[in-house]
Motif scaffolding. Structure first.
Motif, short mmCIF file in Angstrom:
data_model
loop_
_atom_site.label_atom_id
_atom_site.label_comp_id
_atom_site.label_asym_id
_atom_site.label_seq_id
_atom_site.Cartn_x
_atom_site.Cartn_y
_atom_site.Cartn_z
N GLY A 218 36.45 34.87 36.32
CA GLY A 218 37.83 35.23 35.96
C GLY A 218 38.89 34.86 36.96
N LEU A 222 41.92 32.17 36.42
CA LEU A 222 43.34 32.48 36.50
C LEU A 222 44.06 31.56 37.48
N GLU A 261 43.98 44.91 26.98
CA GLU A 261 45.16 44.99 27.84
C GLU A 261 44.94 44.18 29.11
N ILE A 262 43.72 44.19 29.59
CA ILE A 262 43.42 43.45 30.81
C ILE A 262 43.54 41.94 30.55
N TYR A 263 43.07 41.50 29.38
CA TYR A 263 43.25 40.08 29.04
C TYR A 263 44.73 39.72 28.92
N ALA A 265 47.18 41.10 30.50
CA ALA A 265 47.72 41.03 31.87
C ALA A 265 47.27 39.75 32.56
N ALA A 266 46.02 39.38 32.33
CA ALA A 266 45.48 38.17 32.96
C ALA A 266 46.21 36.93 32.45
N ARG A 268 49.23 36.83 31.21
CA ARG A 268 50.59 36.86 31.73
C ARG A 268 50.62 36.36 33.17
N LYS A 269 49.64 36.82 33.94
CA LYS A 269 49.59 36.45 35.36
C LYS A 269 49.49 34.93 35.51
#
Lengths: 457, 224
Positions: A218, A222, A261-263, A265-266, A268-269
């Motif tokens: 991951g 990213l 939600e974590i995906y 955020a990832a 977006r990051k």
């Protein structure tokens, strides 16, 4: 991985095909697709039976080939795959697409580990196994059993072969093309990370699409995606929107963080734009590869009919776009060029009998104030829509701001729609879909401007 | 690995509240004044030193959620209040599950409760959270997420993206929250989460937004 190995995957001068040569079998169909697709490199079907298939001589082993093969395409039964990779490696083939299934996807992890070990030993890079193959329409290279992609500017990387196949079939219907197609299946070797790094420098690719079910490595993903998306838009379709609170956690916040939600955020990051499905992906990729990005989120809707314009405006507002009314001075300028019946709000409603002059005036004046325009034409059978199409095209050419069109509908706008298409103007079935596309282009623009964001380690 | 975390790991427990507050301070996060005590005498001295009213909480390696266990005494206004609360809290931590003492803070009045935290994701590493805290966290699930490290801009985007964002903006003539202070905590927390890889979860909840700074009223640091 160097770009050189990807040339072996995507633009090989010679390909060795391992699999059945009986009509109807996967091996045969891949060779047929290669032939019908117009592949200009050397084609080497390999099968112990020998003979001929589709006009190509069949070789009984990889050692007897008269020329060099850079890529192996393997659709043999699982038990024969590792051995074949070793043979290929010993003959200097460094790239293999493995269509064959029967590996980790059915729990046979041992076979996959063995495959990886053999490939590593011989220095062979693998796409697959259990995949639908790859395509490079620009090189007329189609080592796959799926519908052959038209050449275009969207690269499509998919974890699911079936979803990939269905997307290609849908794309053919719409005349939507691809720069590259890769189905990586079990991802035992080459995966998203390396493909992103390769595609960022691929001249045919303007937009990269990922269909992912789960991401591995991951943080590295990213980091690479953050770099790639600063140069080319990356769009993701992520399956599995649920699973909130499934992990065992000891704290309140811990329990509440869902995978989805974590995906989000990832993504977006790393500047990846998320879409819900294939339809949205088609719409957005057309716009991202053809339209300039909007400078801000102020959108004007120009229409000749109330309802569809209002629906577009509602959707635009819900998606966070600014559908403000024209300023006083713009209203004045519009008023001097439009019929007194026109409604000078937003949407700007030109009324039913408007043609080239009205659309041109409204779009031209409005775009001096707004960041993007949606041009809606609800056609009436007795009026010719081609003039409106010309107006949209002319204005689109003279502004570096996006205009997305929605000409409704069917037979009565067919000619106008093909004019738009030829001129590179994106036309979608409904104004709501135009609003969606504009909102995502605004997101893309914002991503590019996020200089203040902390880079990943 | 930070010595406090190493010690907790050796003893197979999570960080005790005074330790967790100490760790936050080392990462430059402003925490409330607090005193850790072990006796009624020490508690009374601490309360006098901090100034009334005070809040007293149990410190125990066996209790992660203090309020649910009856381990929190709020708004103690005088020495009698501290004495009464001390004997009550001491009975909560009694028996075999011996407590690790008590902690006292100045009592902080507030209206809005926030939560900030971190969960370590197997793929993406530390995921930072921000949202409404207290009981609202379960009731509304109004949380924003961000991948560490966070910049102040990313933290500000998280503040803006919760549904309850207007609570930070000074509704009905109240003073708006000190957004910079909240962002600062998130940014520094994300740095701490990246560096201290043995931390599995961080939960600052509740955090009270103030017109100047913010008040971290409770903290849990879960070790893996």
């Amino acid at each position: 991985m160097s770009g050189r190995i990807f040339d072996s995957f995507f633009a090989p001068k010679g390909v060795a095909f391992f699999g059945s040569i009986r009509p109807g079998k996967i091996g045969y169909e891949i060779i047929k697709s290669t032939k019908e697709g117009g592949f200009e490199g050397r084609v080497y079907p390999i099968n112990p039976a020998g003979g001929e298939v589709l006009g190509y001589p069949v070789y009984t082993s990889v050692s007897g080939l008269p020329g060099e093969a850079e890529l192996a395409v393997i659709s043999l039964p699982q038990r024969a795959v590792s051995e074949t990779i070793a043979e290929c490696g010993s003959k200097g083939i460094r790239a293999a697409v493995i269509i064959s299934s029967g590996f980790s996807e059915v729990g046979n992890h041992q076979a996959e580990e063995e495959l990886v070990a053999v490939a590593k030993k011989w220095g062979v890079r693998i796409i697959g196994p259990n995949c639908a193959g790859l395509m490079n329409p620009w090189a007329r290279h189609f080592p796959s059993i799926e519908v052959r992609a038209l050449p275009g500017h969207t690269a499509f990387i998919t974890q699911s072969g079936a979803l990939g196949g269905a997307t290609l079939a849908l794309a053919e219907e719409r005349g939507f093309g691809f720069s590259k197609f890769v189905s990586y299946g079990n991802r035992c070797d080459v995966g998203d990370i390396e493909l992103l790094s390769y595609l960022v420098d691929d001249p045919e690719t303007k937009v990269i699409v990922l269909y992912v079910e789960g991401i591995e490595r991951g943080r590295e993903f990213l980091r690479v995606a953050q770099r790639v998306s600063s140069q080319k838009p990356v769009v993701a379709i992520k399956a599995g929107r649920t699973q909130a609170g499934t992990r065992a956690a000891s704290s309140h916040t811990g329990t509440l963080a869902g995978t989805d939600e974590i995906y989000d955020a990832a993504f977006r990051k790393s500047g990846i734009i998320r879409v819900e499905g294939v339809e949205e992906m088609f719409d957005l990729c057309q716009a991202l590869s053809r339209c300039p990005l909007p400078g801000g989120k102020r959108v004007v809707i120009v229409t000749n009919s109330g309802g569809p314009g209002i629906l577009a405006a509602d959707r635009a507002e819900r998606l966070g776009l600014d559908v403000a009314e024209p300023s006083g001075s713009l209203k004045q300028r519009l008023g001097s060029r439009l019929s007194p019946h026109a409604s000078l709000k937003n949407p700007i409603d030109l009324t039913v009998e408007s043609g080239y002059d009205e659309y041109r005036a409204a779009l031209e004046e409005a775009l001096s104030e707004y960041d993007a325009a949606i041009a809606i034409n609800v056609a009436t059978p007795y009026l010719d829509s081609r003039g409106i199409a010309r107006a949209v095209i002319d204005v689109a050419r003279s502004f570096t701001k996006p205009i997305v069109a929605s000409f409704m509908a069917g037979r009565i706008v067919r000619e106008a729609v093909s004019m738009l298409k030829e001129a590179g103007v994106v036309n979608l079935d409904t104004g709501e879909r135009c609003s969606f596309v504009v909102s995502k282009m605004v997101e893309r623009k914002r991503n590019l401007e996020r200089i203040g964001f902390a880079p990943l380690d | 690995m930070h010595p406090l975390i190493e010690k907790a790991r050796r003893e197979d427990r999570h960080l005790l509240e005074p330790e967790a507050l100490g760790l936050l301070e080392e990462y430059g996060i402003v925490v409330p004044r607090h005193v850790a005590v072990h006796s009624e005498q020490e508690a009374l001295a601490a309360a006098r030193d901090l100034g009334f009213p005070v809040t007293m909480k149990i410190v125990s390696r066996h209790i992660l959620h203090k309020t649910e266990s009856g381990g929190v005494a709020l708004d103690l206004r005088d020495e009698d209040g501290v004495k009464e609360a001390f004997s009550r809290l001491a009975s909560v931590g009694g028996g075999e599950k011996k407590g690790d003492g008590f902690i006292l803070y100045p009592f902080q009045a507030h209206e809005v409760e926030l939560a900030m935290g971190m969960v370590r994701d197997a793929q993406f590493g530390p995921v930072m959270t921000f949202g409404l805290g207290g009981i609202w966290i379960e009731a509304l699930r109004d949380l924003a997420y961000g991948i560490a490290p966070l910049s102040p801009e990313e933290a500000e985007e998280m503040l803006r993206s919760i549904r309850g964002r207007s609570l930070l903006e000074g509704l009905r003539g109240r003073e708006p929250a000190d957004r910079r202070a909240l962002c600062e905590v998130l940014v520094r927390l994300s740095r701490m989460a990246l560096e201290e890889t043995a931390i599995r979860e961080i939960d600052l909840n509740p955090v009270f937004p103030l017109s100047k700074g913010c008040f971290i009223a409770d903290v849990r640091v879960v070790i893996r």
